[in-house]
Design a protein around this motif. Sequence first.
Motif, mmCIF file in Angstrom:
data_model
loop_
_atom_site.group_PDB
_atom_site.id
_atom_site.type_symbol
_atom_site.label_atom_id
_atom_site.label_comp_id
_atom_site.label_asym_id
_atom_site.label_seq_id
_atom_site.Cartn_x
_atom_site.Cartn_y
_atom_site.Cartn_z
ATOM 1 N N LEU A 174 0.810 -1.213 0.000
ATOM 2 C CA LEU A 174 0.000 0.000 0.000
ATOM 3 C C LEU A 174 0.849 1.273 0.000
ATOM 4 C CD1 LEU A 174 -2.878 -1.017 2.450
ATOM 5 C CD2 LEU A 174 -2.865 -1.082 -0.047
ATOM 6 N N ILE A 175 1.886 1.314 0.840
ATOM 7 C CA ILE A 175 2.690 2.539 0.926
ATOM 8 C C ILE A 175 3.439 2.783 -0.377
ATOM 9 C CG2 ILE A 175 4.584 3.689 2.111
ATOM 10 C CD1 ILE A 175 3.815 2.170 4.641
ATOM 11 N N THR A 184 3.987 5.545 -5.614
ATOM 12 C CA THR A 184 4.143 5.337 -7.055
ATOM 13 C C THR A 184 3.048 6.037 -7.844
ATOM 14 O OG1 THR A 184 5.250 3.205 -6.721
ATOM 15 C CG2 THR A 184 4.218 3.588 -8.867
ATOM 16 N N ILE A 185 1.779 5.816 -7.453
ATOM 17 C CA ILE A 185 0.691 6.376 -8.254
ATOM 18 C C ILE A 185 0.619 7.895 -8.113
ATOM 19 C CG2 ILE A 185 -0.675 4.264 -8.149
ATOM 20 C CD1 ILE A 185 -2.438 5.595 -6.054
ATOM 21 N N LEU A 202 9.739 5.565 -4.842
ATOM 22 C CA LEU A 202 10.211 6.762 -5.539
ATOM 23 C C LEU A 202 10.780 6.464 -6.917
ATOM 24 C CD1 LEU A 202 11.992 8.727 -2.643
ATOM 25 C CD2 LEU A 202 9.750 9.184 -3.652
ATOM 26 N N LEU A 203 11.217 5.228 -7.147
ATOM 27 C CA LEU A 203 11.876 4.903 -8.411
ATOM 28 C C LEU A 203 11.114 3.874 -9.240
ATOM 29 C CD1 LEU A 203 15.600 4.700 -7.204
ATOM 30 C CD2 LEU A 203 14.414 6.626 -8.259
ATOM 31 N N GLY A 204 9.906 3.528 -8.824
ATOM 32 C CA GLY A 204 9.186 2.495 -9.547
ATOM 33 C C GLY A 204 7.946 2.960 -10.278
ATOM 34 N N TRP A 205 7.830 4.259 -10.530
ATOM 35 C CA TRP A 205 6.594 4.799 -11.096
ATOM 36 C C TRP A 205 6.650 5.033 -12.603
ATOM 37 C CZ3 TRP A 205 7.913 9.366 -13.382
ATOM 38 C CH2 TRP A 205 9.018 10.039 -12.860
#
Length: 393
Positions: free
Chosen positions: A197-198, A203-204, A261-264
């Motif tokens: 969830l976090i 990401t979104i 922070l790096l997976g969006w």
Amino acid sequence: MAVDNEPRETFEDVDWDDIDETTRAFSRKTIVTIGAYLLFAVGLLYDYVLKPPRADTIEPLGISLQALDWLYILTLLTILVGVVVPLYENGRMTRYYWQQFRKNRAAVASLIYLGVIFLIGSIGPRFLEQPTVDPSNAYQPPVFTSAPNWLPVECAGEVAGGSCHGTWAHPFGTTHEGKDILVSVIYGMEVSMQVGLIAALITITIAAIVGVSAAYFGGWIDAALMRYVDIQITFPTFFLYLMIVYLYGGSLFSMIVIFGLLGWGGIARIVRSEALQRREEEYVLAAKNAGASGYWTMRRHLLPNVSNSVITAVTLLIPSLILFEASLAFLGLGDPTVPSWGEVIASGRSDLPNAWWVSTIPGIFLFFTILAFNFVGDALRDALDPRANGGDK
């Protein structure tokens, strides 16, 4: 018959500055939302500034909140404000989506399962101590099963026919260290929900801002943002996390923040693609030509119309994050201070011939949690995407 000679206001006559001023007025919902976030801020300030250093955050209950717990609370508060409340306010559409969603019985069962996992994982760790090492309780079998009498150091259950039978004192059995697997599984539920969830919320949030901004403004802003996304997608996030582990040790907080922070990048591309189509719709062009601000147009027209794609992408992202955390914990790269399903599975991999339950039971929970999120994601895609139903509503 009376004739109304007053001139009618056309779309071009709309005073967007006046609308912006009106929307800035504090409604009851806005006041409650701001109050909730202020209450969160006060609690955070108390915990890190006003509270005595070694005191519990909630002393009557003996609950001490860490940085990850506060981030989790902020995530749940944002989900409540941004998802639950709008669903309640738009009852007609919510009922329609639910009618479409419940056609998939596997998804309904999965949603119930995930709800149970979420409740137990959120409440259980507040009242249960973390599993502790107890060599005298090593290799206790689960209830209704048995193990060779020589395997447990001291059988906690009944000994019959040369076998040690499980007891309700340890319903899921224990590990080779004597840690209760049931307690470990409950803590693993919390870890999985926190990771999923976090990281998904981080990401979104970034993906929606970047994707909608790139599509709306276009030009050099679009080119710059998308080139950064290309670079970020090729950046080895896993190796960055390995470097953090090497320098500072494994941390669930740093894992969530790094991958959030790096997976969006992938979702930002999906949002941009969808927003590019919506940008050419008549209502968006009309609003721009009439003088609506970019912020108002993106917030009122573009974001709501790309939310379906974002939601379905997130429901498929969450299981990937949970599985990735379990994989890191299995490899010994997770947070050693936090019980995780992957950690318990790894601790029992050498005991599979005799103590099968150590790895199997948390593995079953991990498998069904991943499967449940995928079922829910598929059902949400069918319910939220009109094209999946032939384009009719």
